[in-house]
Design an enzyme around this catalytic site. Structure first.
Site, PDB file in Angstrom:
ATOM      1  N   THR A  58       0.822  -1.203   0.000  1.00  0.00           N
ATOM      2  CA  THR A  58       0.000   0.000   0.000  1.00  0.00           C
ATOM      3  C   THR A  58       0.858   1.256   0.000  1.00  0.00           C
ATOM      4  O   THR A  58       0.655   2.164  -0.819  1.00  0.00           O
ATOM      5  CB  THR A  58      -0.922   0.011   1.238  1.00  0.00           C
ATOM      6  OG1 THR A  58      -1.723  -1.164   1.238  1.00  0.00           O
ATOM      7  CG2 THR A  58      -1.812   1.233   1.233  1.00  0.00           C
ATOM      8  N   THR A  59       1.825   1.327   0.917  1.00  0.00           N
ATOM      9  CA  THR A  59       2.692   2.497   1.003  1.00  0.00           C
ATOM     10  C   THR A  59       3.568   2.626  -0.237  1.00  0.00           C
ATOM     11  O   THR A  59       3.989   3.732  -0.592  1.00  0.00           O
ATOM     12  CB  THR A  59       3.563   2.421   2.268  1.00  0.00           C
ATOM     13  OG1 THR A  59       2.713   2.221   3.403  1.00  0.00           O
ATOM     14  CG2 THR A  59       4.359   3.690   2.485  1.00  0.00           C
ATOM     15  N   TYR A  70     -12.897  -3.984  -2.605  1.00  0.00           N
ATOM     16  CA  TYR A  70     -14.049  -3.431  -3.315  1.00  0.00           C
ATOM     17  C   TYR A  70     -15.253  -4.366  -3.342  1.00  0.00           C
ATOM     18  O   TYR A  70     -16.388  -3.951  -3.175  1.00  0.00           O
ATOM     19  CB  TYR A  70     -13.678  -3.037  -4.754  1.00  0.00           C
ATOM     20  CG  TYR A  70     -14.814  -2.412  -5.530  1.00  0.00           C
ATOM     21  CD1 TYR A  70     -15.221  -1.109  -5.269  1.00  0.00           C
ATOM     22  CD2 TYR A  70     -15.499  -3.126  -6.524  1.00  0.00           C
ATOM     23  CE1 TYR A  70     -16.274  -0.539  -5.965  1.00  0.00           C
ATOM     24  CE2 TYR A  70     -16.544  -2.570  -7.209  1.00  0.00           C
ATOM     25  CZ  TYR A  70     -16.931  -1.273  -6.934  1.00  0.00           C
ATOM     26  OH  TYR A  70     -17.969  -0.709  -7.616  1.00  0.00           O
ATOM     27  N   TYR A 102      -3.414  -9.663   5.590  1.00  0.00           N
ATOM     28  CA  TYR A 102      -3.375  -8.205   5.714  1.00  0.00           C
ATOM     29  C   TYR A 102      -4.807  -7.730   5.932  1.00  0.00           C
ATOM     30  O   TYR A 102      -5.581  -7.625   4.980  1.00  0.00           O
ATOM     31  CB  TYR A 102      -2.766  -7.622   4.438  1.00  0.00           C
ATOM     32  CG  TYR A 102      -2.562  -6.133   4.395  1.00  0.00           C
ATOM     33  CD1 TYR A 102      -2.712  -5.315   5.503  1.00  0.00           C
ATOM     34  CD2 TYR A 102      -2.194  -5.532   3.187  1.00  0.00           C
ATOM     35  CE1 TYR A 102      -2.502  -3.955   5.432  1.00  0.00           C
ATOM     36  CE2 TYR A 102      -1.982  -4.163   3.103  1.00  0.00           C
ATOM     37  CZ  TYR A 102      -2.141  -3.374   4.221  1.00  0.00           C
ATOM     38  OH  TYR A 102      -1.939  -2.017   4.134  1.00  0.00           O
ATOM     39  N   ARG A 160      -9.371   0.051   3.631  1.00  0.00           N
ATOM     40  CA  ARG A 160      -9.057   0.029   2.203  1.00  0.00           C
ATOM     41  C   ARG A 160      -9.823  -1.057   1.437  1.00  0.00           C
ATOM     42  O   ARG A 160     -10.117  -0.885   0.252  1.00  0.00           O
ATOM     43  CB  ARG A 160      -7.550  -0.170   1.993  1.00  0.00           C
ATOM     44  CG  ARG A 160      -6.732   1.037   2.434  1.00  0.00           C
ATOM     45  CD  ARG A 160      -5.258   0.861   2.109  1.00  0.00           C
ATOM     46  NE  ARG A 160      -4.482   2.031   2.464  1.00  0.00           N
ATOM     47  CZ  ARG A 160      -4.275   3.085   1.682  1.00  0.00           C
ATOM     48  NH1 ARG A 160      -4.821   3.119   0.481  1.00  0.00           N
ATOM     49  NH2 ARG A 160      -3.544   4.102   2.094  1.00  0.00           N
ATOM     50  N   LYS A 169      -0.777  -8.936   9.310  1.00  0.00           N
ATOM     51  CA  LYS A 169      -0.644  -7.502   9.530  1.00  0.00           C
ATOM     52  C   LYS A 169      -2.045  -6.995   9.852  1.00  0.00           C
ATOM     53  O   LYS A 169      -2.931  -6.999   9.000  1.00  0.00           O
ATOM     54  CB  LYS A 169      -0.091  -6.790   8.294  1.00  0.00           C
ATOM     55  CG  LYS A 169      -0.008  -5.273   8.468  1.00  0.00           C
ATOM     56  CD  LYS A 169       0.475  -4.573   7.205  1.00  0.00           C
ATOM     57  CE  LYS A 169       0.506  -3.061   7.413  1.00  0.00           C
ATOM     58  NZ  LYS A 169       0.949  -2.327   6.194  1.00  0.00           N
ATOM     59  N   ILE A 206       4.567  -3.542  10.762  1.00  0.00           N
ATOM     60  CA  ILE A 206       4.884  -3.138   9.395  1.00  0.00           C
ATOM     61  C   ILE A 206       4.434  -1.686   9.342  1.00  0.00           C
ATOM     62  O   ILE A 206       3.249  -1.388   9.206  1.00  0.00           O
ATOM     63  CB  ILE A 206       4.165  -3.994   8.345  1.00  0.00           C
ATOM     64  CG1 ILE A 206       4.606  -5.460   8.467  1.00  0.00           C
ATOM     65  CG2 ILE A 206       4.461  -3.482   6.940  1.00  0.00           C
ATOM     66  CD1 ILE A 206       3.910  -6.408   7.496  1.00  0.00           C
TER      67      ILE A 206
END
Length: 293
Positions: free
Chosen positions: A50-51, A113, A139, A144, A167, A205
């Site tokens: 993501t980052t 989504y 994750y 998100r 995570k 993380i």
């Protein structure tokens, strides 16, 4: 499988970019960042997550980033590749395209989504586990993806050796999950890091750790030693900068801070927009305080 590597301070690397609207990867800056964090002594690296603006990378860019990180980090620290998609077959293709590399595994969110049921999430993860012998790190990032991994789902996946850690980004879960599941928990919400470590998380993380990885390593050491007085004092000092680094969509502010430190261009890929002048000013002011720690 050596699940013990999934602990400590992991950096979810930004992807340095140049050109109009972040059209190209700054390859020299990326290699420089990898070397910088390896020298800092972090436990591991996450690439194209993501980052790292992973959803905005094409196949060749993702491959280059992961391959380069693996090459530079080999013998120094493990590397996870971020793999995410709404479509399970797309995520499987991403894994297949990287599986020849010496990765420690893959960081995988549930399909985003679509908001599938828990059974759909289980099917997604089991399908991906079948295409690789490398471990998957779950994750859970409801903000998100629009869906939350339930404790029951995590327990079910934890019973299979393919799934090595999680995570966790849900604020409530971070202070409960370590005692509820037989799986290594890594904190994914920087503002909840100390409570998560106190509750039994084995590391993080952390996007904000880009700025002062040494402080994160020190915080982890304090908590492992049971020194909650110094851990709390340190964490309280870190919070103001952490808040500013997430005041705009990640990694906009992280890149702005890294640019101020001379580590990385602040360019982001559209539709991300550059850090606002007002936030940049407050980040720079807080950096002066934090860098003096």
């Amino acid at each position: 499988m050596n699940t013990a590597i999934f602990e400590g301070v992991w950096i979810p690397l930004v992807t340095p970019m140049t050109g109009a609207n972040g059209a190209q990867i700054d390859r020299i800056a990326f290699a420089r960042l990898v070397d910088f964090y390896l020298a800092a002594g972090v436990s591991g690296l996450v690439v194209a997550g993501t980052t790292g603006e992973g959803a905005l990378l094409d196949h060749d860019e993702r491959r280059w980033l992961v391959e380069t990180a693996c090459h530079l980090a080999q013998g120094h620290a493990p590397v996870l590749a971020g793999v995410g998609a709404a479509d399970t077959s797309n995520a499987a293709r991403q894994i297949a395209s990287l599986d020849d590399l010496p990765l420690a595994g893959y960081l995988v969110p549930p399909p985003y989504y679509l908001r599938p049921s828990q059974d759909g999430i289980l099917w997604h993860y089991r399908t991906l586990a079948a295409v690789t012998r490398k471990p998957l790190v779950l994750y859970n990032v409801p903000l998100r993806t629009g869906v939350t991994l339930s404790v029951e789902t995590i327990r079910e996946l934890a019973s299979h050796s393919a799934f090595a850690a999680i995570k966790e980004c849900d604020e409530h879960s971070l202070t409960h999950l370590p005692s509820q599941v037989d799986m290594r928990v890594l904190c994914g919400d920087d503002m909840q890091l100390l409570p998560a470590l106190h509750a039994g998380a084995l590391g993080c993380i952390s996007a904000a750790a880009h700025v002062r990885p040494d402080l994160y390593l020190k915080l982890l050491r304090y908590t492992r030693e049971g020194d909650m007085v110094h851990a709390t004092m340190l964490f309280n000092g870190m919070k103001p900068l952490i808040r500013r680094l997430f005041a705009e969509p990640n990694p906009v502010a992280i890149k702005a801070a890294l640019a101020s430190l001379g580590l990385c261009p602040e360019t982001v890929r559209r539709p991300h927009m550059p850090c606002t002048a007002a936030l940049r000013k407050t980040i720079d002011a807080q950096l002066e305080v934090t860098m003096a720690f």
